[in-house]
Design a protein around this motif. Sequence first.
Motif, PDB file in Angstrom:
ATOM      1  N   UNK A  13       7.208   4.180  10.928  1.00 18.54           N
ATOM      2  CA  UNK A  13       6.769   4.095  12.315  1.00 18.54           C
ATOM      3  C   UNK A  13       6.913   5.433  13.036  1.00 18.54           C
ATOM      4  N   UNK A  14       7.845   6.272  12.598  1.00 15.93           N
ATOM      5  CA  UNK A  14       7.973   7.599  13.205  1.00 15.93           C
ATOM      6  C   UNK A  14       6.776   8.489  12.886  1.00 15.93           C
ATOM      7  N   UNK A  15       6.110   8.221  11.767  1.00 17.63           N
ATOM      8  CA  UNK A  15       4.885   8.961  11.440  1.00 17.63           C
ATOM      9  C   UNK A  15       3.724   8.529  12.325  1.00 17.63           C
ATOM     10  N   UNK A  16       3.756   7.288  12.826  1.00 19.42           N
ATOM     11  CA  UNK A  16       2.742   6.868  13.793  1.00 19.42           C
ATOM     12  C   UNK A  16       2.861   7.722  15.054  1.00 19.42           C
ATOM     13  N   UNK A  17       4.080   7.987  15.482  1.00 21.00           N
ATOM     14  CA  UNK A  17       4.306   8.840  16.648  1.00 21.00           C
ATOM     15  C   UNK A  17       3.907  10.276  16.331  1.00 21.00           C
ATOM     16  N   UNK A  18       4.292  10.755  15.162  1.00 20.56           N
ATOM     17  CA  UNK A  18       4.053  12.160  14.787  1.00 20.56           C
ATOM     18  C   UNK A  18       2.580  12.445  14.540  1.00 20.56           C
ATOM     19  N   UNK A  19       1.902  11.546  13.815  1.00 14.59           N
ATOM     20  CA  UNK A  19       0.526  11.792  13.387  1.00 14.59           C
ATOM     21  C   UNK A  19      -0.519  11.177  14.310  1.00 14.59           C
ATOM     22  N   UNK A  20      -0.142  10.124  15.007  1.00 14.99           N
ATOM     23  CA  UNK A  20      -1.087   9.498  15.911  1.00 14.99           C
ATOM     24  C   UNK A  20      -2.079   8.596  15.221  1.00 14.99           C
ATOM     25  N   UNK A  21      -3.336   8.681  15.625  1.00 14.76           N
ATOM     26  CA  UNK A  21      -4.369   7.710  15.265  1.00 14.76           C
ATOM     27  C   UNK A  21      -4.611   7.586  13.771  1.00 14.76           C
TER      28      UNK A  21
ATOM     29  N   UNK B 297       0.834  -1.201   0.000  1.00 14.24           N
ATOM     30  CA  UNK B 297       0.000   0.000   0.000  1.00 14.24           C
ATOM     31  C   UNK B 297       0.870   1.253   0.000  1.00 14.24           C
ATOM     32  N   UNK B 298       0.336   2.370  -0.477  1.00 18.96           N
ATOM     33  CA  UNK B 298       1.119   3.608  -0.471  1.00 18.96           C
ATOM     34  C   UNK B 298       1.620   4.000   0.912  1.00 18.96           C
ATOM     35  N   UNK B 299       0.849   3.679   1.977  1.00 13.08           N
ATOM     36  CA  UNK B 299       1.316   4.115   3.294  1.00 13.08           C
ATOM     37  C   UNK B 299       2.571   3.377   3.741  1.00 13.08           C
ATOM     38  N   UNK B 300       2.767   2.143   3.302  1.00 11.55           N
ATOM     39  CA  UNK B 300       4.009   1.452   3.659  1.00 11.55           C
ATOM     40  C   UNK B 300       5.200   1.994   2.865  1.00 11.55           C
ATOM     41  N   UNK B 301       4.922   2.599   1.725  1.00 12.14           N
ATOM     42  CA  UNK B 301       5.987   3.153   0.892  1.00 12.14           C
ATOM     43  C   UNK B 301       6.326   4.598   1.232  1.00 12.14           C
ATOM     44  N   UNK B 302       5.438   5.288   1.931  1.00 11.10           N
ATOM     45  CA  UNK B 302       5.651   6.728   2.144  1.00 11.10           C
ATOM     46  C   UNK B 302       5.583   7.167   3.597  1.00 11.10           C
TER      47      UNK B 302
ATOM     48  N   UNK C  47      -0.913  -4.690   9.184  1.00  7.60           N
ATOM     49  CA  UNK C  47       0.301  -4.530   9.973  1.00  7.60           C
ATOM     50  C   UNK C  47       0.653  -3.049  10.151  1.00  7.60           C
ATOM     51  N   UNK C  48       1.439  -2.732  11.166  1.00  6.04           N
ATOM     52  CA  UNK C  48       1.759  -1.327  11.411  1.00  6.04           C
ATOM     53  C   UNK C  48       2.783  -0.799  10.410  1.00  6.04           C
ATOM     54  N   UNK C  49       2.921   0.504  10.379  1.00  2.81           N
ATOM     55  CA  UNK C  49       3.977   1.117   9.580  1.00  2.81           C
ATOM     56  C   UNK C  49       5.335   0.662  10.101  1.00  2.81           C
ATOM     57  N   UNK C  50       6.279   0.497   9.188  1.00  5.79           N
ATOM     58  CA  UNK C  50       7.584  -0.066   9.544  1.00  5.79           C
ATOM     59  C   UNK C  50       8.666   1.019   9.565  1.00  5.79           C
ATOM     60  N   UNK C  51       9.876   0.603   9.790  1.00  9.75           N
ATOM     61  CA  UNK C  51      11.020   1.516   9.857  1.00  9.75           C
ATOM     62  C   UNK C  51      11.359   2.063   8.477  1.00  9.75           C
ATOM     63  N   UNK C  52      12.152   3.120   8.460  1.00 13.20           N
ATOM     64  CA  UNK C  52      12.576   3.708   7.185  1.00 13.20           C
ATOM     65  C   UNK C  52      13.442   2.738   6.391  1.00 13.20           C
ATOM     66  N   UNK C  53      14.247   1.931   7.078  1.00 12.45           N
ATOM     67  CA  UNK C  53      15.084   0.960   6.367  1.00 12.45           C
ATOM     68  C   UNK C  53      14.224  -0.128   5.728  1.00 12.45           C
ATOM     69  N   UNK C  54      13.182  -0.568   6.406  1.00 16.58           N
ATOM     70  CA  UNK C  54      12.263  -1.549   5.830  1.00 16.58           C
ATOM     71  C   UNK C  54      11.536  -0.941   4.632  1.00 16.58           C
ATOM     72  N   UNK C  55      11.203   0.322   4.740  1.00 17.80           N
ATOM     73  CA  UNK C  55      10.521   1.001   3.646  1.00 17.80           C
ATOM     74  C   UNK C  55      11.375   1.044   2.386  1.00 17.80           C
ATOM     75  N   UNK C  56      12.653   1.332   2.540  1.00 14.65           N
ATOM     76  CA  UNK C  56      13.529   1.367   1.373  1.00 14.65           C
ATOM     77  C   UNK C  56      13.625  -0.008   0.705  1.00 14.65           C
TER      78      UNK C  56
END
Length: 457
Positions: A265-273, A257-262, A279-288
């Motif tokens: 997990x830091x955006x979960x902290x920044x943006x919240x709900x 999905x686009x959210x896993x590509x863009x 599955x949850x958003x992953x690390x930037x290294x996993x995203x790459x």
Amino acid sequence: MVLKDRVEELDIGITGEKITAMSLRLAGDEETRIVEAEGLAVMPGVVDIHVHFNEPGLASWEGFKSGSASLAAGGITTYVDMPLNGVPPTTRQEAWELKKKAAADQSYVDYAFWGGLVPGNRAELAPLAELGAAGFKAFMSEPGGEGDDIFARADNVTLLDGMVEIARLHRVLALHAEDEGMVAELSAKSVAEGKTEPMDYVRSRPVEAEVLAVTRALEYGQLTGCALHFVHISTREALDLIAEAKLRGQDVTSETCPHYLTLTDQDVVRLGAVAKCAPPLRSSSEQEKLWDALKSGLIDVIASDHSPCPPSMKQSDNFFEIWGGISGAQSTLLIMLEDGHLRRSIDLPLLGRVLSLQPARRLGLESKGEIAIGKDADLVLIDWEKSTTLNTDDLLYRHQQSPYVGRAFSCRITNVFCRGKRVYNSESGLSPEPMGQHIAAHAYSYSPIKTGTEETP
């Protein structure tokens, strides 16, 4: 024109609902309607095979009219609606009829439905396939929900039994692949210890839970001969397992999905709900690693997993209690053009395949997904010279919440056509009335698209 294997300057001729001519120069008569697209890119209409519109019963979350309006504005001309979150969920014929009635004359673009695989409904699968179910969806972890008529998790016996029947019906089984045992234990431990912040939730659904579930499902698929489609894959390790299964001859595809590509997990902290999902958003290294997998042809489908809910369900001090789902379908195409093509130089034909052609082929939607003679005239016009920023007021969802609000895009969708009819214009908005049609899927034989343009994995 963005074709499946190249970009070419062409005129397109449309007669009725179909593409009937493609040539460098076409000439019409005095009655021919001409849409000037010089300087623009024309993409095939996106085929989003993973949306949740929650009708019947939960139109207050998102209904067919508001949901399809957002898709039309985002260049999505066909969608396949998931079976859960409706009341009742689409796991039997009576529920199918209620959903079809709810969608009638309400959708701006064309649509199909998934059926559901849940404990005890094997006998319902054949009637749903006969009605035109594009495939069936099952959860390997608890999907959540309350009440007697919920979409329940498929245990191992349900999965094996269902796969045998789905293989007989020549349909595909879509799987939410997270291991329930691992997720449930980690979640309960975290909550018991009072660890209920966003990153605590992320840690409760680790990469290993996805990999474990994918491994088990692939074993069942090989045993039963059932075609599998793994939805919203978030890790490279899981994609590699799926790729290895393909090499063994299994009929299996992957979706992200686009959210896993863009988002990370830091955006979960920044943006919240608004950024909570499973599955949850992953690390930037996993995203790459996901971007590398996309370039290498390891990802078959990109879909939104648009999963809306009322704002009240996104409010809690306990992040585990917040409804998990990202509202993002309206932004899918622009995100992939911006972050994929413009920032990472991913070829437009590859994006066209994962957004349109391959999802259409996966589910047997034969008239969709490609700019080619004989196909439905589903077209999206892109202006590279007009930038735009997504504001809350731009969202056509029932509830104007999205993690992409404030995101700037270097291009703009100017016109969207579904079966030759304009359903969206950036200046005048939506067509006066919804014109989308239901598409009944049929049994199919799927083979991956080979163009010779993907990098070697």
